[in-house]
Design a protein around this motif. Structure first.
Motif, PDB file in Angstrom:
ATOM      1  N   ARG A  17      48.429 -17.405  43.264  1.00 33.19           N
ATOM      2  CA  ARG A  17      48.198 -16.267  42.385  1.00 33.19           C
ATOM      3  C   ARG A  17      48.064 -14.992  43.215  1.00 33.19           C
ATOM      4  O   ARG A  17      47.334 -14.953  44.200  1.00 33.19           O
ATOM      5  N   PHE A  18      48.778 -13.959  42.820  1.00 32.66           N
ATOM      6  CA  PHE A  18      48.782 -12.645  43.463  1.00 32.66           C
ATOM      7  C   PHE A  18      49.371 -12.662  44.874  1.00 32.66           C
ATOM      8  O   PHE A  18      49.118 -11.762  45.646  1.00 32.66           O
ATOM      9  N   GLU A  19      50.154 -13.664  45.221  1.00 32.48           N
ATOM     10  CA  GLU A  19      50.796 -13.692  46.535  1.00 32.48           C
ATOM     11  C   GLU A  19      52.083 -12.883  46.431  1.00 32.48           C
ATOM     12  O   GLU A  19      53.081 -13.335  45.886  1.00 32.48           O
ATOM     13  N   ILE A  20      52.066 -11.672  46.973  1.00 29.21           N
ATOM     14  CA  ILE A  20      53.188 -10.754  46.815  1.00 29.21           C
ATOM     15  C   ILE A  20      54.327 -11.073  47.771  1.00 29.21           C
ATOM     16  O   ILE A  20      55.484 -11.052  47.390  1.00 29.21           O
ATOM     17  N   ASN A  21      54.037 -11.359  49.007  1.00 32.40           N
ATOM     18  CA  ASN A  21      55.062 -11.571  50.016  1.00 32.40           C
ATOM     19  C   ASN A  21      55.415 -13.045  50.182  1.00 32.40           C
ATOM     20  O   ASN A  21      55.630 -13.523  51.288  1.00 32.40           O
ATOM     21  N   PHE A  22      55.509 -13.753  49.093  1.00 30.16           N
ATOM     22  CA  PHE A  22      55.816 -15.173  49.086  1.00 30.16           C
ATOM     23  C   PHE A  22      57.214 -15.426  49.634  1.00 30.16           C
ATOM     24  O   PHE A  22      58.173 -14.775  49.261  1.00 30.16           O
ATOM     25  N   LEU A  23      57.322 -16.356  50.581  1.00 32.53           N
ATOM     26  CA  LEU A  23      58.613 -16.766  51.137  1.00 32.53           C
ATOM     27  C   LEU A  23      58.819 -18.254  50.869  1.00 32.53           C
ATOM     28  O   LEU A  23      58.122 -19.088  51.445  1.00 32.53           O
ATOM     29  N   PRO A  24      59.769 -18.608  49.998  1.00 28.55           N
ATOM     30  CA  PRO A  24      59.997 -20.026  49.688  1.00 28.55           C
ATOM     31  C   PRO A  24      60.681 -20.741  50.850  1.00 28.55           C
ATOM     32  O   PRO A  24      61.281 -20.124  51.723  1.00 28.55           O
ATOM     33  N   ASN A  25      60.588 -22.054  50.848  1.00 29.87           N
ATOM     34  CA  ASN A  25      61.259 -22.880  51.848  1.00 29.87           C
ATOM     35  C   ASN A  25      62.759 -22.856  51.609  1.00 29.87           C
ATOM     36  O   ASN A  25      63.227 -22.698  50.474  1.00 29.87           O
ATOM     37  N   MET A  26      63.528 -23.065  52.685  1.00 36.62           N
ATOM     38  CA  MET A  26      64.986 -23.174  52.546  1.00 36.62           C
ATOM     39  C   MET A  26      65.310 -24.499  51.890  1.00 36.62           C
ATOM     40  O   MET A  26      64.609 -25.490  52.117  1.00 36.62           O
ATOM     41  N   PRO A  27      66.372 -24.527  51.082  1.00 32.00           N
ATOM     42  CA  PRO A  27      66.779 -25.798  50.467  1.00 32.00           C
ATOM     43  C   PRO A  27      67.128 -26.823  51.543  1.00 32.00           C
ATOM     44  O   PRO A  27      67.592 -26.460  52.620  1.00 32.00           O
ATOM     45  N   SER A  28      66.906 -28.086  51.236  1.00 31.85           N
ATOM     46  CA  SER A  28      67.223 -29.128  52.219  1.00 31.85           C
ATOM     47  C   SER A  28      68.725 -29.142  52.491  1.00 31.85           C
ATOM     48  O   SER A  28      69.536 -28.977  51.582  1.00 31.85           O
TER      49      SER A  28
END
Length: 139
Positions: A17-28
């Motif tokens: 919650r409220f994480e603005i600079n979220f970086l998702p993992n790269m797809p496998s």
């Protein structure tokens, strides 16, 4: 217990919650160079008179982590973003990107917020009817 396909966009790590600079993992099975080649294919596809919306949607889903990393870390201008990610500015992709980031439906969120404020809008329009020179019955 595993749920569904591990490559599914639904299995992307969700931001706190409220994480603005979220970086998702790269797809496998993907790395930056393979996603960069897909980005270039998107750019080439967008140059066509009738680009394939299916191909664009598929590649935009796959390249989300690369795009998000660029936007968060480099903070490019809108002009640069448009050059690198031309499909991002299509209506369908704006809606899809909003969903990827927030896990919410953009149109549904917009219309529910609009419904919530409609009575206040009508009050404002009613109070302004004399200043515009038109009657409030014209809308």
């Amino acid at each position: 217990m595993k749920r569904g396909n591990q490559d599914s966009p639904r299995n992307v790590k969700k931001p706190k919650r409220f994480e603005i600079n979220f970086l998702p993992n790269m797809p496998s099975g993907e790395n930056e160079s393979s996603m960069e080649s897909k980005r270039l294919e998107i750019v080439e596809e967008m140059k066509k008179r009738h680009p394939s919306s299916t191909l664009i949607a598929q590649y935009m889903d796959i390249t989300f982590s690369l795009r998000r990393k660029e936007l968060v870390e480099k903070e490019p201008s809108v002009k640069e973003t448009l050059q690198r990610w031309p499909a991002l500015f299509r209506e369908s992709q704006i809606i899809a990107e909003f969903n990827r980031i927030t896990s919410k439906n953009l149109k549904q969120e917009f219309f529910s917020a609009l419904d919530k404020h409609t009575s206040r809008f009508l009050e404002v329009f009613e109070s302004k009817k004399g200043t515009t020179g038109k009657s409030s019955r014209s809308f």
